[in-house]
Design a protein around this motif. Structure first.
Motif, short mmCIF file in Angstrom:
data_model
loop_
_atom_site.label_atom_id
_atom_site.label_comp_id
_atom_site.label_asym_id
_atom_site.label_seq_id
_atom_site.Cartn_x
_atom_site.Cartn_y
_atom_site.Cartn_z
N ALA A 161 7.61 14.56 8.42
CA ALA A 161 6.19 14.33 8.11
C ALA A 161 5.77 12.93 8.53
N LEU A 162 6.71 12.00 8.61
CA LEU A 162 6.40 10.63 9.05
C LEU A 162 5.95 10.59 10.50
N GLU A 163 6.40 11.56 11.29
CA GLU A 163 6.01 11.61 12.70
C GLU A 163 4.53 11.97 12.86
N ARG A 164 3.96 12.60 11.86
CA ARG A 164 2.55 13.02 11.92
C ARG A 164 1.63 12.09 11.16
N THR A 165 2.17 10.97 10.67
CA THR A 165 1.40 10.04 9.85
C THR A 165 1.24 8.71 10.57
N LEU A 166 0.01 8.25 10.66
CA LEU A 166 -0.26 6.94 11.27
C LEU A 166 -0.16 5.88 10.19
N ILE A 167 0.76 4.96 10.36
CA ILE A 167 0.94 3.87 9.42
C ILE A 167 0.82 2.57 10.20
N LEU A 168 -0.22 1.81 9.88
CA LEU A 168 -0.43 0.54 10.56
C LEU A 168 0.27 -0.56 9.76
N PRO A 207 4.19 -2.97 9.27
CA PRO A 207 5.64 -2.82 9.32
C PRO A 207 6.14 -1.66 8.45
N VAL A 208 7.07 -0.90 9.00
CA VAL A 208 7.65 0.25 8.32
C VAL A 208 9.16 0.22 8.52
N GLN A 209 9.88 0.65 7.50
CA GLN A 209 11.33 0.79 7.59
C GLN A 209 11.70 2.16 7.02
N VAL A 210 12.41 2.94 7.80
CA VAL A 210 12.87 4.26 7.35
C VAL A 210 14.36 4.15 7.07
N LEU A 211 14.74 4.40 5.83
CA LEU A 211 16.13 4.24 5.40
C LEU A 211 16.75 5.60 5.10
N ARG A 212 17.61 6.02 5.99
CA ARG A 212 18.33 7.27 5.81
C ARG A 212 19.71 6.97 5.24
N PRO A 213 20.37 7.96 4.64
CA PRO A 213 21.74 7.73 4.15
C PRO A 213 22.63 7.24 5.28
N GLY A 214 23.30 6.13 5.05
CA GLY A 214 24.20 5.56 6.06
C GLY A 214 23.53 4.60 7.02
N SER A 215 22.21 4.42 6.91
CA SER A 215 21.53 3.49 7.82
C SER A 215 21.65 2.06 7.30
N ILE A 216 21.37 1.12 8.16
CA ILE A 216 21.45 -0.29 7.80
C ILE A 216 20.05 -0.76 7.41
N GLY A 269 0.81 -1.22 0.00
CA GLY A 269 0.00 0.00 0.00
C GLY A 269 0.84 1.26 0.00
N ALA A 270 2.03 1.21 -0.57
CA ALA A 270 2.93 2.37 -0.60
C ALA A 270 2.31 3.55 -1.34
N GLN A 271 1.48 3.28 -2.33
CA GLN A 271 0.86 4.37 -3.10
C GLN A 271 -0.03 5.25 -2.23
N ARG A 272 -0.57 4.68 -1.16
CA ARG A 272 -1.40 5.49 -0.24
C ARG A 272 -0.59 6.60 0.39
N HIS A 273 0.72 6.41 0.50
CA HIS A 273 1.58 7.40 1.16
C HIS A 273 2.36 8.23 0.15
N GLY A 274 1.98 8.16 -1.13
CA GLY A 274 2.69 8.88 -2.18
C GLY A 274 2.74 10.39 -1.97
N SER A 275 1.77 10.94 -1.24
CA SER A 275 1.76 12.39 -1.00
C SER A 275 2.92 12.82 -0.10
N LEU A 276 3.54 11.87 0.59
CA LEU A 276 4.68 12.21 1.46
C LEU A 276 5.98 12.38 0.68
N ARG A 277 6.03 11.87 -0.55
CA ARG A 277 7.25 11.97 -1.36
C ARG A 277 7.58 13.45 -1.58
N GLY A 278 8.81 13.81 -1.33
CA GLY A 278 9.25 15.20 -1.49
C GLY A 278 9.14 16.02 -0.22
N GLN A 279 8.41 15.51 0.78
CA GLN A 279 8.27 16.23 2.05
C GLN A 279 9.45 15.92 2.97
N ASN A 280 9.60 16.75 3.98
CA ASN A 280 10.63 16.51 4.99
C ASN A 280 10.31 15.23 5.72
#
Length: 104
Positions: A60-67, A69-78, A46-57
């Motif tokens: 914005a993930l802190e204000r979004t409820l996602i039920l 599993p989620v993985q946030v991949l930052r530069p240098g993260s594992i 269901g990634a397309q449901r969150h497509g509006s977040l693309r390009g945002q800081n």
């Protein structure tokens, strides 16, 4: 003699898997080049449901409820090495914005 029989199996094992999983070794640092692009994996999470977040800081993930599993991949993260078709991956660019949203 055993080596002759083991060699073809080893070569076949090296060819298996997706390109993203072959390039990222366990414990390796994730880079944007090693992550699969959106079209590679179907939208099983269901990634397309969150497509509006693309390009945002990324905050914005802190204000979004996602039920689920989620993985946030930052530069240098594992990155996790397992594939979970229902996991949403948020790829954060070097400037702190969400650059891509994928499944897996």
């Amino acid at each position: 003699m055993r080596l002759i029989f083991a060699l073809p199996l080893t070569l076949l094992a090296a060819c298996g898997g997706t390109p993203a999983l072959r390039t990222a070794m366990p414990g390796a640092v994730a880079s944007e080049a090693a992550l699969p692009a959106s079209p590679v994996v179907a939208d099983t999470c269901g990634a397309q449901r969150h497509g509006s977040l693309r390009g945002q800081n990324a905050t914005a993930l802190e204000r979004t409820l996602i039920l689920g599993p989620v993985q946030v991949l930052r530069p240098g993260s594992i990155a996790a090495q397992d594939f979970q078709q229902d996991r949403v991956n948020f790829i954060i660019g070097p400037n702190g914005t969400i650059t891509d949203i994928t499944c897996g």
